[in-house]
Structure formats: C-alpha cells, structure tokens
Write an enzyme that holds these catalytic residues in place. Structure first.
Site, PDB file in Angstrom:
ATOM      1  NE  ARG A  15      -0.941  -5.226  -0.974  1.00 40.55           N
ATOM      2  CZ  ARG A  15      -0.663  -4.300  -1.872  1.00 40.55           C
ATOM      3  NH1 ARG A  15      -1.611  -3.599  -2.391  1.00 40.55           N
ATOM      4  NH2 ARG A  15       0.578  -4.078  -2.263  1.00 40.55           N
ATOM      5  CD  GLU A  71      11.931  -0.723 -12.651  1.00 40.57           C
ATOM      6  OE1 GLU A  71      10.861  -0.869 -12.036  1.00 40.57           O
ATOM      7  OE2 GLU A  71      12.040  -0.856 -13.885  1.00 40.57           O
TER       8      GLU A  71
END
Ligand code: AMP
Length: 182
Positions: A69, A106
């Site tokens: 994006r 993560e």
C-alpha cells in the site's frame, strides 16, 4: 497555506472512511482497510495533498514506498512532488541486484529488499507506508536506505496505531509523521 490548516480539509472524514475488518488476516488483528478511502476521489486526493504539503519545500528527490500500500500512496505522492519513486519489496520480487534486511515478526522473521542502485548516496528520500503498527517493517526499510547512504528526510504514514509504540523502533533523528492516529 498547509492543507492541515485548510477548513476544507477533513482528516476526520478520512479517518471515518477507513473500514475496520476484524480478524484479518488472522484472529485478533483489527485490519484498517484503506481501500474505502482510495476509491473516493476527493478523499484520495486529500490524502496525497496532505503529504505533498508536508514535503513540498524539502527538495525530495525520491519517495521510497513500502510494499504494497506504500506503492499506492508513494507513487501518487512522487508524481505530485515531481520526484522519483523507488519500491521497497518483499524478498525475491525485485529483479536487479538488491540490498536486503531481515527483521523479526511476532513469529519468525521477514526479509525486505531494495535495488542497490535505487537511490544515489546522499539523495534526499522520504519513506512512506500506509500504516505504522509495531514498526518492524518501517525500521527495516530505514536500515535499507541507510545501507544505500540515502539522506532520509522524513517518514510518513497515513495511519499510526499508537498503542503498539512502533515509533520507538524508528530513528529518533528523523521527522516521523502520521496523518491519522488510532
Ligand atoms: P509493522 O511492521 O508491525 O509496523 O506492520 C506494518 C505493515 O503491516 C504495514 O505495511 C501495514 O500495511 C501492515 N499492517 C500491520 N498491522 C495492520 C493493521 N492493523 N491494519 C492494516 N495493515 C496493517
């Protein structure tokens, strides 16, 4: 007049147009979907103009956009600034010689790349992405630009998720700006 001081310019309207999709792309993530902003010609224009007014006097030579994006916002911004656009991409997508940087997620790691000849040493560059979350992607992108000896002038986001403290991972000396905060 900076567009932020323009009464016609409504950050709140843009904020309200961002669609939230729960549990995408995985459970527990509230995804901020900007396609609902991009498809509105007035709002999309205002987003790009916002960044333009922040940067128009900074003699920017390149906008570096983070996949994917960051490409949409970054290429429109580069066109408006009259400067070049360079992509920072996920591993294996760029065809030429690349610099790469690995960073922690993560779970596991990710790799991003930039062409080694994307910008000249000392070139004045602005880095842009749609959203700052934990800051890992943007921090890795800063490292890539550092490897190319770019002069990073500013880091721009449309959205910052402040509760994730991603800003702490970014170089403190660089002007970091988010248009909308959650
Ligand atoms: P991070 O490295 O954690 O700052 O993540 C930033 C990247 O992941 C950006 O390229 C965002 O487009 C995407 N991202 C992370 N969290 C979200 C979210 N809640 N909504 C939309 N995009 C996100």
């Amino acid at each position: 007049m900076p567009i932020t001081q323009d009464p016609m310019f409504a950050v709140d309207k843009i904020k309200a147009a961002i669609r939230e999709i729960p549990d995408f792309p995985k459970p527990g993530i509230l995804f901020k979907d900007i396609t609902t902003v991009l498809k509105d010609p007035i709002l999309f224009n205002q987003v790009v103009d916002y960044f333009y007014h922040e940067l128009k006097d900074k003699k920017i030579q390149y906008v570096a956009g983070i996949e994917s994006r960051g490409f949409i916002l970054g290429s429109a911004l580069a066109y408006k600034l009259g400067c070049g656009f360079v992509p920072i991409r996920k591993q294996g997508k760029l065809p030429g010689l690349v610099e790469r940087h690995e960073y922690d997620l993560e779970y596991g790691t990710d790799v991003i790349e930039i062409h080694t000849d994307a910008v000249e040493p000392g070139a004045r560059v602005v880095l842009i992405d749609d959203l700052l979350a934990t800051g890992g992607t943007a921090a890795a992108s800063c490292k890539l630009l550092e490897k190319l000896n770019a002069d990073l002038i500013a880091i721009m986001f449309m959205i910052e998720l402040e509760f994730l403290n991603g800003r702490e991972k970014l170089p403190t000396a660089i002007n970091t700006h988010a248009m909308i905060k959650f």
